[in-house]
Design a protein around this motif. Structure first.
Motif, PDB file in Angstrom:
ATOM      1  N   TYR A 139     -84.931   6.870  59.775  1.00  0.00           N
ATOM      2  CA  TYR A 139     -84.999   7.403  58.421  1.00  0.00           C
ATOM      3  C   TYR A 139     -85.309   8.895  58.416  1.00  0.00           C
ATOM      4  CZ  TYR A 139     -85.861   7.735  53.503  1.00  0.00           C
ATOM      5  OH  TYR A 139     -85.776   8.102  52.190  1.00  0.00           O
ATOM      6  N   ASP A 140     -86.273   9.302  59.245  1.00  0.00           N
ATOM      7  CA  ASP A 140     -86.647  10.725  59.266  1.00  0.00           C
ATOM      8  C   ASP A 140     -85.503  11.586  59.783  1.00  0.00           C
ATOM      9  OD1 ASP A 140     -89.090  10.074  58.266  1.00  0.00           O
ATOM     10  OD2 ASP A 140     -90.120  10.095  60.211  1.00  0.00           O
ATOM     11  N   GLY A 141     -84.777  11.036  60.761  1.00  0.00           N
ATOM     12  CA  GLY A 141     -83.640  11.774  61.321  1.00  0.00           C
ATOM     13  C   GLY A 141     -82.546  11.977  60.282  1.00  0.00           C
ATOM     14  N   LEU A 142     -82.301  10.940  59.487  1.00  0.00           N
ATOM     15  CA  LEU A 142     -81.275  11.052  58.446  1.00  0.00           C
ATOM     16  C   LEU A 142     -81.682  12.081  57.396  1.00  0.00           C
ATOM     17  CD1 LEU A 142     -80.310   7.301  57.934  1.00  0.00           C
ATOM     18  CD2 LEU A 142     -78.923   9.064  59.013  1.00  0.00           C
ATOM     19  N   ARG A 143     -82.966  12.049  57.062  1.00  0.00           N
ATOM     20  CA  ARG A 143     -83.477  13.019  56.102  1.00  0.00           C
ATOM     21  C   ARG A 143     -83.309  14.441  56.644  1.00  0.00           C
ATOM     22  NH1 ARG A 143     -87.113  12.684  51.766  1.00  0.00           N
ATOM     23  NH2 ARG A 143     -88.433  14.518  51.640  1.00  0.00           N
ATOM     24  N   ALA A 144     -83.532  14.597  57.945  1.00  0.00           N
ATOM     25  CA  ALA A 144     -83.363  15.921  58.577  1.00  0.00           C
ATOM     26  C   ALA A 144     -81.901  16.362  58.530  1.00  0.00           C
ATOM     27  CB  ALA A 144     -83.880  15.883  60.016  1.00  0.00           C
ATOM     28  N   VAL A 145     -80.975  15.390  58.627  1.00  0.00           N
ATOM     29  CA  VAL A 145     -79.540  15.698  58.507  1.00  0.00           C
ATOM     30  C   VAL A 145     -79.301  16.395  57.169  1.00  0.00           C
ATOM     31  CG1 VAL A 145     -77.285  14.637  58.033  1.00  0.00           C
ATOM     32  CG2 VAL A 145     -78.616  13.894  60.025  1.00  0.00           C
ATOM     33  N   ALA A 146     -79.811  15.779  56.096  1.00  0.00           N
ATOM     34  CA  ALA A 146     -79.602  16.337  54.757  1.00  0.00           C
ATOM     35  C   ALA A 146     -80.257  17.711  54.643  1.00  0.00           C
ATOM     36  CB  ALA A 146     -80.159  15.393  53.707  1.00  0.00           C
ATOM     37  N   GLN A 147     -81.491  17.793  55.118  1.00  0.00           N
ATOM     38  CA  GLN A 147     -82.209  19.062  54.959  1.00  0.00           C
ATOM     39  C   GLN A 147     -81.509  20.184  55.723  1.00  0.00           C
ATOM     40  OE1 GLN A 147     -85.957  17.477  56.257  1.00  0.00           O
ATOM     41  NE2 GLN A 147     -86.738  17.270  54.169  1.00  0.00           N
ATOM     42  N   ASN A 148     -81.070  19.881  56.947  1.00  0.00           N
ATOM     43  CA  ASN A 148     -80.426  20.923  57.745  1.00  0.00           C
ATOM     44  C   ASN A 148     -79.033  21.265  57.242  1.00  0.00           C
ATOM     45  OD1 ASN A 148     -82.519  21.510  59.529  1.00  0.00           O
ATOM     46  ND2 ASN A 148     -82.076  19.682  60.738  1.00  0.00           N
ATOM     47  N   SER A 149     -78.318  20.284  56.702  1.00  0.00           N
ATOM     48  CA  SER A 149     -76.980  20.598  56.197  1.00  0.00           C
ATOM     49  C   SER A 149     -77.102  21.524  54.986  1.00  0.00           C
ATOM     50  CB  SER A 149     -76.194  19.325  55.865  1.00  0.00           C
ATOM     51  OG  SER A 149     -76.600  18.796  54.641  1.00  0.00           O
ATOM     52  N   VAL A 150     -78.142  21.314  54.186  1.00  0.00           N
ATOM     53  CA  VAL A 150     -78.368  22.182  53.021  1.00  0.00           C
ATOM     54  C   VAL A 150     -78.850  23.564  53.465  1.00  0.00           C
ATOM     55  CG1 VAL A 150     -79.806  22.489  50.952  1.00  0.00           C
ATOM     56  CG2 VAL A 150     -78.766  20.257  51.437  1.00  0.00           C
ATOM     57  N   LEU A 151     -79.747  23.568  54.437  1.00  0.00           N
ATOM     58  CA  LEU A 151     -80.255  24.844  54.953  1.00  0.00           C
ATOM     59  C   LEU A 151     -79.110  25.676  55.548  1.00  0.00           C
ATOM     60  CD1 LEU A 151     -82.783  26.574  55.599  1.00  0.00           C
ATOM     61  CD2 LEU A 151     -82.922  25.361  57.788  1.00  0.00           C
ATOM     62  N   ASN A 152     -78.284  25.054  56.375  1.00  0.00           N
ATOM     63  CA  ASN A 152     -77.173  25.763  57.016  1.00  0.00           C
ATOM     64  C   ASN A 152     -76.192  26.320  55.985  1.00  0.00           C
ATOM     65  OD1 ASN A 152     -78.184  25.349  59.517  1.00  0.00           O
ATOM     66  ND2 ASN A 152     -76.569  23.987  60.265  1.00  0.00           N
ATOM     67  N   ALA A 153     -75.891  25.524  54.967  1.00  0.00           N
ATOM     68  CA  ALA A 153     -74.939  25.990  53.950  1.00  0.00           C
ATOM     69  C   ALA A 153     -75.508  27.192  53.201  1.00  0.00           C
ATOM     70  CB  ALA A 153     -74.620  24.853  52.976  1.00  0.00           C
ATOM     71  N   ASN A 154     -76.808  27.115  52.879  1.00  0.00           N
ATOM     72  CA  ASN A 154     -77.400  28.247  52.155  1.00  0.00           C
ATOM     73  C   ASN A 154     -77.515  29.493  53.027  1.00  0.00           C
ATOM     74  OD1 ASN A 154     -78.315  27.604  49.238  1.00  0.00           O
ATOM     75  ND2 ASN A 154     -78.748  25.740  50.405  1.00  0.00           N
ATOM     76  N   TYR A 155     -77.796  29.291  54.299  1.00  0.00           N
ATOM     77  CA  TYR A 155     -77.870  30.434  55.224  1.00  0.00           C
ATOM     78  C   TYR A 155     -76.510  31.117  55.325  1.00  0.00           C
ATOM     79  CZ  TYR A 155     -78.588  33.107  59.496  1.00  0.00           C
ATOM     80  OH  TYR A 155     -78.658  34.122  60.409  1.00  0.00           O
ATOM     81  N   LEU A 156     -75.469  30.320  55.484  1.00  0.00           N
ATOM     82  CA  LEU A 156     -74.121  30.893  55.614  1.00  0.00           C
ATOM     83  C   LEU A 156     -73.684  31.550  54.297  1.00  0.00           C
ATOM     84  CD1 LEU A 156     -71.774  31.194  57.659  1.00  0.00           C
ATOM     85  CD2 LEU A 156     -70.768  29.138  56.638  1.00  0.00           C
ATOM     86  N   LYS A 157     -74.017  30.917  53.194  1.00  0.00           N
ATOM     87  CA  LYS A 157     -73.647  31.472  51.884  1.00  0.00           C
ATOM     88  C   LYS A 157     -74.290  32.845  51.693  1.00  0.00           C
ATOM     89  CE  LYS A 157     -75.428  29.743  47.935  1.00  0.00           C
ATOM     90  NZ  LYS A 157     -76.128  30.883  47.333  1.00  0.00           N
ATOM     91  N   LYS A 158     -75.561  32.908  52.012  1.00  0.00           N
ATOM     92  CA  LYS A 158     -76.313  34.158  51.860  1.00  0.00           C
ATOM     93  C   LYS A 158     -75.683  35.238  52.746  1.00  0.00           C
ATOM     94  CE  LYS A 158     -79.866  36.680  50.692  1.00  0.00           C
ATOM     95  NZ  LYS A 158     -79.544  37.436  49.497  1.00  0.00           N
TER      96      LYS A 158
END
Ligand SMILES: *Cc1c(COP(=O)(O)O)cnc(C)c1O
Length: 482
Positions: free
Chosen positions: A342-361
């Motif tokens: 469960y924690d790993g899946l949650r990390a998937v979501a958090q990192n996919s959002v973080l990566n998208a925002n980093y690239l967008k910025k």
């Protein structure tokens, strides 16, 4: 039967082949007049030539194993190889769907547990794994919606499915395929569902609203609870397009947002690469009140823990796939979920959002970002700045290939002109994102200083630009021999 290798009486090894047991005449069932009289005109090549041919072809293809592949909405993320290995274990790969349930209890247990965990992750009560793709899941889900209205006697009156203008094309296509009229709901300036437009389109003729959240521009519908309330008040159901669950898996659940039915693409979020036309899986989850309409057979478990197929389902929409879906894809998804927890899946979501925002910025310095707010797993950029030099989004995408990347999704979603939709995915490191951003920066500089270079791209591929429309409309599917 003679042995193939026989020691002769002199003690040396010699080969001795068994006599071939071919009769003079072969009694074939095919009548004479249908028998081939000339050789089949297919090329005959040595193994070595054949292997080299396919190896050369494989080197022309680009995949996630070659590099970053930020194809928005498609989630071309890296899938752990162990998921493939597990799916190929003989106990999984060599079973046959006609085997008696008695002999495949493990496989049924796996499907049952996968249904259970997907129901938990989506906040639904019951799940089916029959559908073979996202679009197929939508078909199944909207058929369930229709069966529900039929059971209440409201099918004749509720003839409309609402779909936002930002939706994936499969949504209106699905609604039409199930016999509904499609009514489009507008997006506002902020890229989200325009609440006033939604209100004006609700009524007692609505069967359902199909919604993707986060939507296809990568934004979370912050008014989702209000949307859900409005649709339910009008007597319609809420359908969730969960093709891409990467931004919310382990963080938020469609069921809690008020959705009644949802599908999930196992081949976007759960370890099967998407694309290439390979097998997928678009399992569907429903709230308890819709469970009677699920496709049959269902997987049932009795008190003794024995699994069987449930077929006594009078209100079921019936079977929508041969056997029980794409089992191999389910094994990979199950492995992935057990691997990450469960924690790993949650990390998937958090990192996919973080990566998208980093690239967008990072990209916002060189490219226009129409909705420059915190995004979820993907975001949209455009060519607005480069258009002044006559550069189209297609040119930028083609130029990116020369830098060793697969281009982002382009010209989708339709609500943004000349869209480039980036989904970096959680599996790319900061270094890779920086490299991708740096390539995009170089291209932006080229657009400024030598625009013709960008317009002529790509230069590193065997084939440059093809007429993709013609290729889609008039495909040459026949193999011809010179
Ligand atoms: C990919 C996708 C679909 C369709 O899924 P397929 O498996 O390709 O049929 C539907 N909706 C959205 C939002 C998607 O990204």
């Amino acid at each position: 039967m003679k042995l193939l290798f026989e020691k002769d009486i002199h003690g040396s090894n010699s080969f001795s082949f068994p006599e071939p047991n071919i009769p003079d005449t072969v009694d074939v069932a095919i009548p004479e007049e249908f028998l081939r009289t000339s050789r089949l005109g297919i090329p005959e090549l040595a193994e070595v030539e054949t292997v080299r041919h396919y190896t050369a072809l494989s080197k022309l293809a680009f995949g996630v194993d070659d590099g970053s592949y930020p194809l928005g909405s498609c989630t071309m993320k890296y899938s752990p190889k162990i998921c493939e290995s597990i799916a190929q274990l003989p106990g999984f790969a060599d079973i046959h769907p006609y085997q008696s349930p008695l002999t495949v209890q493990g496989a049924l247990k796996l499907l049952d547990e996968l249904q259970e965990v997907l129901a938990q992750l989506t906040g639904t009560d019951r799940f089916t794994l029959q559908p073979a793709a996202g679009a197929h899941g939508e078909l199944c889900g909207i058929m369930i919606v229709r069966a529900y209205h039929k059971s209440r006697g409201t099918d004749g009156q509720r003839r409309v499915v609402l779909v936002p203008d930002s939706a994936h094309g499969t949504n209106p296509a699905t609604a039409s395929a199930v016999g509904y009229q499609v009514r489009v709901v507008k997006s506002g300036q902020d890229g989200l569902v325009d609440l006033d437009d939604l209100k004006s389109k609700l009524g007692d003729d609505i069967a359902a609203l199909m919604l993707t959240n986060p939507n296809t521009v990568g934004l979370f519908e912050k008014n989702i609870l209000e949307i859900s309330r409005l649709v339910h008040e009008s007597g319609g159901l809420l359908y969730y397009d969960g093709a891409n669950l990467n931004a919310i898996v382990g963080v938020a659940r469609p069921g809690d947002m008020g959705f009644d039915v949802c599908h999930v693409n196992l081949h976007k979020t759960f370890a099967t690469p998407h694309g290439g036309g390979g097998p997928g899986a678009g399992g569907v989850g429903v709230k308890e009140f819709l469970a009677p309409f699920l496709p049959s057979p269902t997987i049932e478990r009795d008190e003794d823990g024995f699994y069987s197929f449930g077929t006594n389902l009078p209100e079921s929409i019936g079977k929508i796939k041969t056997f029980y879906g794409n089992f191999g894809v389910c094994v990979k998804a199950y492995t992935y979920i057990r691997l990450l927890g469960y924690d790993g899946l949650r990390a998937v979501a958090q990192n996919s959002v973080l990566n998208a925002n980093y690239l967008k910025k990072t990209l916002s310095e060189y490219y226009d970002i129409p909705f420059d707010v915190i995004c979820k797993h993907e975001f949209v950029a455009t060519n607005a700045r480069q258009a002044k030099k006559g550069i189209r989004t297609l040119d930028i995408a083609k130029r990116l290939i020369d830098f060793g990347y697969h281009p982002p999704t382009i010209y989708f979603p339709l609500i943004v002109g000349e869209a480039m939709m980036f989904e970096p995915t959680e599996t790319e490191s900061k270094e890779r994102l920086d490299e991708l951003a740096s390539a995009m920066k170089t291209i932006a500089e080229e657009c400024e200083n030598e625009p013709d270079r960008v317009k002529g791209a790509p230069y590193t591929t065997v084939i440059g630009r093809v007429d993709e429309t013609l290729a889609a409309r008039k495909p040459i599917l026949k193999y011809t021999i010179e």
